[in-house]
Structures are given as structure tokens and as C-alpha cells.
Motif scaffolding. Structure first.
Motif, short mmCIF file in Angstrom:
data_model
loop_
_atom_site.label_atom_id
_atom_site.label_comp_id
_atom_site.label_asym_id
_atom_site.label_seq_id
_atom_site.Cartn_x
_atom_site.Cartn_y
_atom_site.Cartn_z
N LYS A 107 0.84 -1.20 0.01
CA LYS A 107 -0.02 -0.03 0.05
C LYS A 107 0.78 1.18 0.05
N PRO A 108 0.17 2.60 -0.61
CA PRO A 108 1.03 3.82 -0.67
C PRO A 108 1.52 3.86 1.25
N GLY A 109 3.04 4.52 1.36
CA GLY A 109 3.25 4.69 2.36
C GLY A 109 4.11 3.22 3.15
N GLU A 110 3.87 1.86 2.23
CA GLU A 110 4.56 1.02 2.35
C GLU A 110 5.68 0.76 1.83
N PHE A 111 6.48 1.41 1.05
CA PHE A 111 6.90 1.01 -0.10
C PHE A 111 9.13 1.48 0.64
N ARG A 112 10.05 0.63 0.64
CA ARG A 112 11.19 0.72 1.60
C ARG A 112 11.72 0.41 0.94
#
Length: 251
Positions: A124-129
Motif C-alpha cells: 500500500k502507499p506509505g509502505e514502500f521501503r
């Protein structure tokens, strides 16, 4: 200290026209675009030229100055001999609309054909690392201002109109390379680069890199690595086998 400069400017519409001579006042610290604006104001009010930011960041004022594709707003008059005639012509690769304005819609059509960034559906958006090294790999390509000077100078497009349907050009192959480097992009960019966007047409002359006003190493950092990954996919037996195994296990 000011001086009068001799300019030879292409005037015409729809591919028909000629070079016309002008003598224009030049002040200290000015760029070619300043002089073209003065020419419009004093002698040629109907002269068509595309520009916007006048700061080397919008890419609008692309043209050929003494035969070299450049940004008019970043080409200083001090780099020319005061006695030489400066020839200004439209981008040669694209159809002329009027005077120095060309129809660059080819580039926007190619941009629309490239599938956008496609992350995994379960992220989900915001979960990218991302690791910083992955950020840095593609950060350089984000500096592109889409002046299309690289597209204009690429001989695959410039000298061969018949190549345009099958070849995206360096700007958009660089975009594909950028997405292919992204650790969260899920599409197979390698096959598309070769089969749909004509990566094989590129023979890495580096002319695109030479004219880039942002200093992006298009050939060395985008096109050559992308070519290497495509070759590995097609001809390295271990890479080929691995792609088949991982594809089978993920399906």
C-alpha cells in the motif's frame, strides 16, 4: 559592454522557409533567448519561438544554434565571437510549425505508450521501503527536463523517419531503464524495451549524452546497463533458467 550581433534566423512554416539576416543589439550577460526576444520586440514581431522559464528547467526553448542542439536560455552570447554570424534554426528532427517552433508531439505519444510504475498489489502507499543505493540509481534520470535535445540528435530518429514507429528514443528508453531499476516495479520492462520500444536500434554513439543540458549520462548509466540486462535475459542460460523458475513459482 554591448555590441551588435549578426543573427541568421530560420523563418517559415510547414517545412518551407529560408534563413533571414538580422543585426541585433546585445548587452553584457545576455543569452541567445534575450537576443531573440529583442529581435521580436524591434524587428520581427511575428517571429515564433517557444519558451517558458528562461532558467534551463522547462526545456521549452530547444533549438539549434550554429548547428548544435541547445537551450537558447542557457547559451551565453559571451561564448561567441562578436564578429561571427550566429545561425538559429528549429530542431531538425521534428516538423516545423512556424519559425523556431517544432511539433514535438512524437515524444508525448511515445511517453503515453510506456506503462506506468506498477508496484505489487499487496504493498500500500506509505509502505514502500527502499535502500538508498536503489534511490540513487535512478535519481539521476529524474533530472530530465524533457527538452528533447537527446531525441533530436539521435540519428536513429533524425535520419530515418521510418524508425519512428518502432523506436522510442533515448529519453524514453531512459525512462524504461529507470523503471526497470526500481525494486518495486513488477512489469517485465526488458522484453518491452527490446520488442516494443526498439532498444536494439540504439548503437550507443553517446550523442544523446553529449547534448543533455542536465548532464545526465544517458548512454552509460541507462541505455548500456539496460542493454546488458536484456542480453542476460535472452542469452545467459542461468539467468534464463532462473526467470523461468521464479515465474513458475510465483504463478
Amino acid at each position: 559592454m554591448g555590441h551588435k550581433a549578426k543573427f541568421r534566423v530560420w523563418r517559415g512554416e510547414g517545412g518551407e522557409g529560408q534563413l533571414e539576416d538580422y543585426t541585433v543589439e546585445v548587452n553584457e550577460g545576455e543569452v541567445v533567448l534575450d537576443v531573440i526576444h529583442r529581435l521580436q520586440a524591434t524587428q520581427a514581431p511575428d517571429l515564433a519561438v517557444r519558451w517558458n522559464c528562461k532558467a534551463g528547467k522547462c526545456g521549452s526553448c530547444s533549438m539549434e544554434i550554429n548547428g548544435r542542439p541547445r537551450l537558447a536560455c542557457m547559451t551565453r552570447m559571451s561564448t561567441f565571437d562578436p564578429n561571427e554570424t550566429i545561425t538559429v534554426t528549429p530542431l531538425r528532427t521534428f516538423p516545423v510549425i512556424k519559425d523556431l517552433v517544432t511539433d514535438v508531439s512524437f515524444n508525448y505519444e511515445k511517453a503515453l505508450q510506456i506503462p506506468s510504475f506498477t508496484p505489487p498489489s499487496n504493498v500500500k502507499p506509505g509502505e514502500f521501503r527502499m535502500q538508498q543505493v536503489d534511490v540513487e540509481r535512478s535519481q539521476e534520470f529524474r533530472k530530465c527536463i524533457e527538452c528533447f535535445l537527446c531525441q533530436n540528435v539521435c540519428h536513429v530518429i533524425r535520419d530515418h523517419e521510418e524508425n519512428k514507429p518502432a523506436f522510442a528514443g533515448p529519453r524514453f528508453l531512459m525512462r524504461i531503464a529507470e523503471l526497470d531499476m526500481h525494486p518495486y516495479d513488477t512489469l517485465d520492462r526488458k522484453n518491452a524495451a527490446q520488442e516494443e520500444f526498439g532498444l536494439g536500434y540504439c548503437n550507443i554513439t553517446k550523442c544523446c549524452t553529449e547534448v543533455c543540458p542536465e548532464g545526465i549520462k544517458i548512454t552509460d548509466n541507462a541505455l548500456i546497463p539496460l542493454k546488458e540486462r536484456v542480453v542476460d535475459r535472452k542469452y545467459d542460460p542461468l539467468v534464463w533458467l532462473g526467470s523461468k523458475i521464479f515465474k513458475r513459482s510465483s504463478s
